[in-house]
Structures are given as C-alpha cells and as structure tokens.
Write a protein that holds these residues in place. Structure first.
Motif, PDB file in Angstrom:
ATOM      1  N   GLU A  86      45.420  -6.473 -39.072  1.00  7.26           N
ATOM      2  CA  GLU A  86      44.864  -6.290 -40.405  1.00  7.26           C
ATOM      3  C   GLU A  86      44.016  -5.024 -40.430  1.00  7.26           C
ATOM      4  N   HIS A  87      44.150  -4.306 -41.509  1.00  6.56           N
ATOM      5  CA  HIS A  87      43.338  -3.112 -41.678  1.00  6.56           C
ATOM      6  C   HIS A  87      42.903  -3.017 -43.136  1.00  6.56           C
ATOM      7  N   CYS A 124      38.073   2.136 -41.133  1.00  6.43           N
ATOM      8  CA  CYS A 124      38.552   0.770 -41.317  1.00  6.43           C
ATOM      9  C   CYS A 124      37.402  -0.187 -41.047  1.00  6.43           C
ATOM     10  N   VAL A 126      37.433  -3.342 -40.710  1.00  3.56           N
ATOM     11  CA  VAL A 126      37.793  -4.600 -40.038  1.00  3.56           C
ATOM     12  C   VAL A 126      37.267  -4.546 -38.617  1.00  3.56           C
ATOM     13  N   HIS A 129      37.209  -1.925 -35.653  1.00  2.00           N
ATOM     14  CA  HIS A 129      38.283  -0.924 -35.611  1.00  2.00           C
ATOM     15  C   HIS A 129      37.745   0.494 -35.732  1.00  2.00           C
ATOM     16  N   MET A 134      39.464   4.191 -35.728  1.00  2.00           N
ATOM     17  CA  MET A 134      39.889   4.214 -37.134  1.00  2.00           C
ATOM     18  C   MET A 134      38.772   4.770 -37.999  1.00  2.00           C
TER      19      MET A 134
END
Ligand SMILES: [Cu+2]
Length: 157
Positions: A86-87, A124, A126, A129, A134
């Motif tokens: 998931e991102h 990101c 999440v 990350h 990210m």
C-alpha cells in the motif's frame, strides 16, 4: 481493348451519383451561405478546473514525478501505485498538507493541489515508507519560466 465489363457499371454509378449530387444541389440551392457569423469566435479558454497534470509513480520504495519544474498554480497529481505494498502520496509545503487516499497495489488516485512558491516535501505517508526512500521534493518557482537569458547583460564586469 480489354476493358472489363465491370467498368461500365462503375461509370454508371459515378454518373448516377453525379446526377444525385446535382439534384441535391439544385434542391438546396442558396441555403449554404449562413456561415459568416463566426467573427466573434471566443479565445480558447483554459479548462481552469483540474490544472496541470502530473503523474507520481509509487513503487517499492520510490516516488517518481513526471515533472520537475513547477510554477505556482493548480496541479492534479495522479498517484499510481505500481508497487506491491500500500502506498499513498502526500505533499507538504507552503500550501499546507495534501494527502491522497491509501492505494492498494495497482490502484491510482488523483490529488489536486494548488502549489505556492516554495519547497514541498513529497512522500509516502504509509508506515515508514518515507524512510525507506519514498520521498522527494519539488520546488515551486516564484516567477514564470524565463523566456530569455539576459539576466547578466548589465551584471558583468
Ligand atoms: Cu509507500
């Protein structure tokens, strides 16, 4: 002299078509001169709704933006989760925080942001990350893109 017989039919067809066209032209004669009212054609207006399109590819674990140079204004970021986790896409900067929804692998979502001059963090949000890589940033210039390079004409020796 080996003209095939089919040619006669072709010629007949052309003749018939021509006759039809002539008849049609006669029937509608004079009604084709109404196209002169377009002198006030409106200037091509901007969509003014969604702004400039930018794609943000989210992978494990990297973010790639389709554009690097930004000017103040409205942008629609399309976040595409091309990874296996998931991102999501978040932009933090002078305009505040903007976060897309969390995307399952393969999903995409749009995030419309009005960018202001300054620097934005793009990452990101999440689980960690961001620390895995990210994250990137984008800079929004305060002036329109330069169209000439004469900044040094009076700045030399
Ligand atoms: Cu992520």
């Amino acid at each position: 002299m080996t003209i095939p017989h089919t040619r006669d039919r072709v010629l007949l067809g052309v003749a018939a078509g021509g006759l039809t066209a002539l008849l049609a032209a006669c029937g509608g004669g004079g009604s084709d001169s109404s196209g002169t009212g377009a002198t006030t054609a409106p200037a091509p207006s901007k969509p003014a709704t969604s702004g400039t399109q930018v794609t943000a590819k989210l992978t494990d674990f990297h973010i790639q933006l389709s554009a690097q140079n930004f000017q103040p204004g409205r942008y629609t970021f399309t976040a595409q989760n091309m990874g296996h986790h998931e991102h999501a896409l978040e932009l933090d900067g002078p305009g505040g925080e903007n976060r897309s929804k969390t995307l399952e692998p393969g999903q995409s979502a749009t995030l419309t942001v009005t960018l202001k001059p300054g620097s934005y963090q793009v990452y990101c949000p999440v689980d960690g990350h961001k620390d895995l890589g990210m994250k990137t940033h984008l800079a929004v210039g305060g002036t329109p893109a330069p169209t000439s390079s004469d900044t040094s004409t009076s700045n030399g020796y």
